[in-house]
Design a protein around this motif. Structure first.
Motif, mmCIF file in Angstrom:
data_model
loop_
_atom_site.group_PDB
_atom_site.id
_atom_site.type_symbol
_atom_site.label_atom_id
_atom_site.label_comp_id
_atom_site.label_asym_id
_atom_site.label_seq_id
_atom_site.Cartn_x
_atom_site.Cartn_y
_atom_site.Cartn_z
ATOM 1 N N UNK A 126 11.400 -57.693 -16.670
ATOM 2 C CA UNK A 126 12.358 -56.658 -16.938
ATOM 3 C C UNK A 126 12.396 -56.494 -14.890
ATOM 4 N N UNK A 127 11.340 -56.798 -14.570
ATOM 5 C CA UNK A 127 11.872 -56.842 -13.516
ATOM 6 C C UNK A 127 12.586 -58.430 -12.308
ATOM 7 N N UNK A 128 12.009 -59.248 -12.896
ATOM 8 C CA UNK A 128 12.105 -60.565 -12.236
ATOM 9 C C UNK A 128 13.546 -60.356 -12.790
ATOM 10 N N UNK A 129 14.339 -60.055 -13.236
ATOM 11 C CA UNK A 129 15.477 -60.393 -13.754
ATOM 12 C C UNK A 129 16.622 -59.465 -13.425
ATOM 13 N N UNK A 130 16.473 -58.116 -12.012
ATOM 14 C CA UNK A 130 16.626 -57.610 -11.294
ATOM 15 C C UNK A 130 17.606 -58.566 -10.190
ATOM 16 N N UNK A 138 10.213 -66.566 -24.298
ATOM 17 C CA UNK A 138 12.161 -67.432 -23.859
ATOM 18 C C UNK A 138 11.448 -68.522 -24.104
ATOM 19 N N UNK A 139 11.907 -69.644 -23.913
ATOM 20 C CA UNK A 139 11.758 -70.596 -23.640
ATOM 21 C C UNK A 139 10.790 -71.267 -23.204
ATOM 22 N N UNK A 140 9.959 -70.974 -24.260
ATOM 23 C CA UNK A 140 8.554 -71.809 -24.086
ATOM 24 C C UNK A 140 7.798 -70.885 -22.612
ATOM 25 N N UNK A 189 17.295 -65.567 -18.288
ATOM 26 C CA UNK A 189 17.580 -66.180 -18.304
ATOM 27 C C UNK A 189 19.050 -66.987 -18.152
ATOM 28 N N UNK A 190 20.215 -66.944 -17.427
ATOM 29 C CA UNK A 190 21.522 -67.032 -16.888
ATOM 30 C C UNK A 190 22.104 -66.320 -17.769
#
Length: 215
Positions: A89-93, A78-80, A130-131
């Motif tokens: 998954x973990x980094x989006x919590x 995603x976005x290079x 990603x926002x």
């Protein structure tokens, strides 16, 4: 004895069905013990459904394809930026007291899953990838969205996956966990065979509508 679900691809939402299977369980954490459990689980399932093609998806699989499809190993871009499904998954919590911890995108899958902040930041309130925000309900929406997107990007793995219609994950216990890579793989096959995968992945809103029926 133990009981675990096998996920079989179907033609209607949510494009999988869970079939609970009783099998002989071999205790222990070694690879050999886990693979004994897989063999026992698969034999029990195929006794009832002999015409189905079954694949174990986990790092404990006896098949290279199953290992590659583990969320620890399957990647998406995603976005290079490229990272594993697990890291995404973990980094989006997002928690009451912190997150998203996007630095986890750059960690190994094991490091991301075991990061202490995931346990000390309060209750989980949403996902932010990603926002874009993703809700906690349906409970497996965001995980399945990530995993199926990753599969769609890995064309060769997806092609091999479509040779199967049933999937197990020996590490998954529905009494303790919600998200399951075997379930997401079955949904991918179901969406693909109905020729609506591209439509489902065109937006998370379409994914919700097609896979979950706006539930």
């Amino acid at each position: 004895m133990a009981n675990r679900p096998i996920y079989h691809a179907t033609t209607k939402p949510p494009f999988y069905e869970a079939i609970n299977v009783d099998f002989e369980f071999y205790p222990g954490f070694s690879l050999s013990q886990k693979q004994k459990c897989i063999k026992s689980l698969h034999e029990a399932y195929l006794d009832s459904y002999p015409d189905r093609n079954l694949l174990e998806i986990s790092s404990k699989s006896t098949m290279n394809l199953g290992i590659s499809l583990s969320a620890f190993n399957l990647t998406l871009t995603n976005e290079s930026k490229t990272f594993s499904v697990e890291c995404a998954f973990q980094g989006s919590k997002v928690f009451e007291n912190g997150g998203p911890y996007t630095d986890l995108f750059d960690k190994t899958s094991r490091e991301a899953k075991k990061d202490e902040r995931l346990k000390t930041s309060g209750a989980l309130i949403q996902f932010q990838y990603f926002n874009k925000n993703y809700p906690l309900e349906p409970k497996d929406l965001f995980y399945n969205w990530l995993y199926i997107n990753a599969l769609s990007q890995n064309k060769e793995l997806a092609k091999q996956l479509l040779c199967y219609d049933s999937f197990s994950d020996i590490e998954f216990n529905p009494q303790k966990s919600i998200n399951c890579q075997a379930k997401a793989a079955a949904a991918f096959v179901g969406l693909s065979t109905q020729h609506i995968l591209s439509e489902a992945l065109s937006s998370s809103e379409n994914f919700l509508k097609l896979v979950y029926g706006n539930q």
